[in-house]
Design an enzyme around this catalytic site. Sequence first.
Site, PDB file in Angstrom:
ATOM      1  N   ILE A   1      60.316   1.081  29.513  1.00  0.00           N
ATOM      2  CA  ILE A   1      61.243   0.968  29.417  1.00  0.00           C
ATOM      3  C   ILE A   1      61.915   2.401  29.427  1.00  0.00           C
ATOM      4  O   ILE A   1      63.020   3.493  30.098  1.00  0.00           O
ATOM      5  CB  ILE A   1      63.151   0.389  29.767  1.00  0.00           C
ATOM      6  N   ALA A   2      61.472   2.955  28.404  1.00  0.00           N
ATOM      7  CA  ALA A   2      61.055   4.387  27.793  1.00  0.00           C
ATOM      8  C   ALA A   2      59.969   5.093  26.961  1.00  0.00           C
ATOM      9  O   ALA A   2      59.323   3.811  26.347  1.00  0.00           O
ATOM     10  CB  ALA A   2      62.794   4.362  26.586  1.00  0.00           C
ATOM     11  N   ALA A   3      59.575   5.656  26.636  1.00  0.00           N
ATOM     12  CA  ALA A   3      58.767   6.501  25.529  1.00  0.00           C
ATOM     13  C   ALA A   3      59.626   7.641  25.603  1.00  0.00           C
ATOM     14  O   ALA A   3      60.276   8.658  25.725  1.00  0.00           O
ATOM     15  CB  ALA A   3      57.706   7.267  26.699  1.00  0.00           C
TER      16      ALA A   3
ATOM     17  N   SER B   1      58.258  10.278  21.695  1.00  0.00           N
ATOM     18  CA  SER B   1      57.081  10.783  21.211  1.00  0.00           C
ATOM     19  C   SER B   1      56.172   9.992  19.849  1.00  0.00           C
ATOM     20  O   SER B   1      55.318  10.365  19.825  1.00  0.00           O
ATOM     21  CB  SER B   1      57.718  12.391  20.178  1.00  0.00           C
ATOM     22  N   LEU B   2      56.887   9.097  19.815  1.00  0.00           N
ATOM     23  CA  LEU B   2      56.023   8.111  18.299  1.00  0.00           C
ATOM     24  C   LEU B   2      55.680   7.108  19.076  1.00  0.00           C
ATOM     25  O   LEU B   2      54.487   6.038  18.505  1.00  0.00           O
ATOM     26  CB  LEU B   2      56.815   8.287  17.189  1.00  0.00           C
TER      27      LEU B   2
ATOM     28  N   ASP C   1      69.188  10.479  13.827  1.00  0.00           N
ATOM     29  CA  ASP C   1      69.095  10.473  15.724  1.00  0.00           C
ATOM     30  C   ASP C   1      69.399   9.585  16.919  1.00  0.00           C
ATOM     31  O   ASP C   1      68.678   8.618  16.866  1.00  0.00           O
ATOM     32  CB  ASP C   1      67.521  10.110  15.058  1.00  0.00           C
TER      33      ASP C   1
END
Length: 248
Positions: A89-91, A93-94, A247
Amino acid sequence: MTEEKKVLRRKALAKWLKESILRLGPTFIKIGQQFSTRVDILAQEYVDQLSELQDQVPPFPSETAVSIVEEELGAPVGVIFDRFDYEPIAAASLGQVHRAKLKGQEVVVKVQRPGLKSLFDIDLKNLRVIAEYLQKIDPKSDGAKRDWVAIYDECASVLYQEIDYTKEAANAELFASNFKDMDYVKVPSIYWEYTTPQVLTMEYVPGIKINKIQALDQLGVDRKRLGRYAVESYLEQILSHGFFHADP
């Protein structure tokens, strides 16, 4: 060079920089994300482009994610979960996030990109050289006291900590404990039995990003109240707890 031409040139360079960072991969994407908040260092055109790295990171193959989950948790996803959604559902950087169902509960499973530690070891050595070079050539003519090597050291230290998801899980629980008496702050529960340094399983809590004004208005959210809650919660984090979400 007129001011208008300078702006256009900065915009073109900023776009090139963002696209180059995406090609260079996770380490550079993470550094780019950190710099996207540094309006004290970069011109607005660069900040605008680097901000896109916060939401527009391509995912890695779902087969790889599934194999990492199975290796870390010691069983096939079909055995562990009632349901495991193949598409993320989301990507970021890590890692990337997959929805799933666990013992009747809706959860999300955050899976770390493969090989990050060895990638960091190589990339960060190169970034150290760049930081030392910037330290020498930055004229600091704007009066700012920028220490590029210190910025690098901070970024490197944080990056190595971020690839241990058990630290993130422990931080989430400490944050939840700090806000247990504040009913408008919701922190997803952690499923420790299904959490390792590379896999983080937590309660699924859908939400809307705070700058999606139209979506908030459609739901009838009181924006003034939301703004007040956000400010109050941050003052609480910084002034009372000494432990804040960096964050959000």
